[in-house]
Write an enzyme that holds these catalytic residues in place. Structure first.
Site, PDB file in Angstrom:
ATOM      1  N   THR A  32      77.034  52.512  58.065  1.00  0.00           N
ATOM      2  CA  THR A  32      77.719  53.719  58.513  1.00  0.00           C
ATOM      3  C   THR A  32      76.701  54.779  58.896  1.00  0.00           C
ATOM      4  OG1 THR A  32      79.692  53.289  57.209  1.00  0.00           O
ATOM      5  CG2 THR A  32      79.263  55.584  57.782  1.00  0.00           C
ATOM      6  N   HIS A 181      86.345  43.528  56.759  1.00  0.00           N
ATOM      7  CA  HIS A 181      85.709  44.273  55.669  1.00  0.00           C
ATOM      8  C   HIS A 181      86.594  44.188  54.424  1.00  0.00           C
ATOM      9  CE1 HIS A 181      83.351  46.983  53.464  1.00  0.00           C
ATOM     10  NE2 HIS A 181      83.291  48.024  54.280  1.00  0.00           N
ATOM     11  N   ASN A 184      83.428  46.785  49.049  1.00  0.00           N
ATOM     12  CA  ASN A 184      83.031  48.178  48.828  1.00  0.00           C
ATOM     13  C   ASN A 184      84.165  49.135  48.474  1.00  0.00           C
ATOM     14  OD1 ASN A 184      80.461  47.323  49.395  1.00  0.00           O
ATOM     15  ND2 ASN A 184      80.391  48.182  51.451  1.00  0.00           N
ATOM     16  N   TYR A 186      87.283  49.407  49.648  1.00  0.00           N
ATOM     17  CA  TYR A 186      88.223  49.843  50.673  1.00  0.00           C
ATOM     18  C   TYR A 186      89.511  49.018  50.571  1.00  0.00           C
ATOM     19  CZ  TYR A 186      84.172  52.481  52.048  1.00  0.00           C
ATOM     20  OH  TYR A 186      83.102  53.351  52.014  1.00  0.00           O
ATOM     21  N   ASN A 241      82.920  53.284  44.811  1.00  0.00           N
ATOM     22  CA  ASN A 241      84.284  53.798  45.003  1.00  0.00           C
ATOM     23  C   ASN A 241      85.181  53.507  43.800  1.00  0.00           C
ATOM     24  OD1 ASN A 241      84.069  55.133  47.485  1.00  0.00           O
ATOM     25  ND2 ASN A 241      84.290  53.226  48.630  1.00  0.00           N
TER      26      ASN A 241
END
Length: 367
Positions: A32, A181, A184, A186, A241
């Site tokens: 990112t 994805h 992480n 999400y 996260n």
């Protein structure tokens, strides 16, 4: 009898992803950079940035929103509008002109968002559980993430179809494949792990149910691309996260065995950092997953050249991701081949916007 030994595999050895011939086993993973322009268009500098790094065997783009509702950070690009498709086409053209291969990573951030990105609506998640101590960057700076709204069962197929359309758009934009994805912390990871999924419908409870959304997304993107052009990224044991799972070996072992039957382009694993203390994490490294996944395996996790080659030669992985090293060294492959020193990444410019720390890291020829 032929007594000559087979040549040793190293990061510079070519490899095939089905019909794609990769010139080496070095992967530029998703990074990112927060440089998207109004309309969530990839930066006008993105074609330069990615083509500078076309020496990688495989480039995987920064995480890219499959839909407008999937955004969670300022200045991250999407692939859901015609303008975004056109902007990404400039990137793929530039990379292909340099002889590179590039996949797009598709994401939905789920609860790691803010009403500022969603027209005032709450972020969505498998369950209404707020991530503890997690903030996100908005146009007005860092903000706390509120407790998300649990998705209704009938809403989930809409998200699956958004991934299907995003996969179509990535194909139109000229990518060589896509990466789902699932890592992480999400949305797809939130459904997968029991620390964030307390649902009682067909998307919660058992591992099979919690993996359902991930597998549905893989299925629809494979309908578009063929399974051999779809990769998947997972982060077993990752805590980023505010993620956790009570039985990570069982959860991720079951999922990886399911993925092994799908004839994917690859599985991309982020190895967890082993915490210090009296409660060691169960083995979630390639040593655990390699016997479960005979297909092409990419591994990420702070690798250097010596460690990467050792893992390849042991047959524990097939390709190695070098994250910050690619960020700071557009000519990383040449530097590693020549044993040249590497540029030092500047964390102050990772998400700062502009050309500084993005397309101005020098190559060996410019030093």
């Amino acid at each position: 009898m032929n007594t000559r030994s087979a040549p040793k595999i190293d990061v510079f050895s070519p490899i095939a992803l089905d019909s794609l011939q990769l010139k080496n086993r070095l992967v530029m993973p998703p990074l990112t950079r927060s440089r998207a322009e109004p309309g969530n268009l990839p930066s006008s500098m993105a074609a330069t940035y990615y083509s500078q790094r076309a020496g990688a065997g495989l480039i995987i783009t920064e995480a890219t929103q499959a839909s407008a509702g999937g955004q969670g950070y300022i200045a991250t690009p999407g692939i859901y509008s015609e303008a975004q498709v056109q902007a990404w086409t400039k990137v793929t053209d530039a990379v292909h002109q340099k002889g590179g291969v590039i996949f797009m990573q598709l994401w939905h951030v789920g609860r790691i968002s803010h009403p500022d990105f969603r027209g005032g609506d709450l972020p969505v998640a498998p369950s209404a559980i707020a991530p503890r101590g997690v903030q996100t960057y908005t146009a007005d700076g860092l903000k706390d993430i509120p407790t998300p709204r649990a998705l209704e069962t009938h809403e989930i197929p809409v998200i699956v179809e958004e991934f299907r359309q995003a996969a179509r758009n990535a194909k139109i934009a000229g990518f060589d494949g896509i990466e789902v994805h699932g890592a992480n912390g999400y949305l797809l990871d939130q459904f997968l792990e029991d620390g964030t999924n307390q649902r009682t419908d067909r998307y919660g409870g058992s591992i099979e149910n919690r993996a359902r959304l991930l597998l549905e997304v893989i299925a629809v993107t494979a309908d578009v691309w063929g399974s051999d052009r779809v990769g998947v990224r997972l982060s077993p044991g990752g805590t980023f996260n505010d993620m956790c799972d009570r039985h990570p070996q069982e959860t991720f072992g079951t999922v990886v065995k399911r993925l092994a039957a799908l004839d994917l382009a690859y599985l991309h694993l982020i190895e967890p950092i082993q915490p210090q203390g009296e409660h060691p994490m169960p083995d979630l490294s390639v040593h655990f997953f390699r016997p479960l996944y005979p297909g092409t395996l990419i591994v990420a996790g702070g690798y250097n050249l010596a460690r990467a080659n050792a893992v390849l030669q042991a047959g524990l992985a097939d390709m190695i991701a070098f994250g910050q090293s690619f960020l700071a060294n557009p000519d990383l492959v040449e530097r590693l081949q020549r044993g040249a020193p590497l540029n030092t990444p500047d964390p102050q410019t990772f998400y700062s916007g502009g050309a500084n720390g993005y397309i101005d890291y020098p190559t060996l020829g410019e030093m």
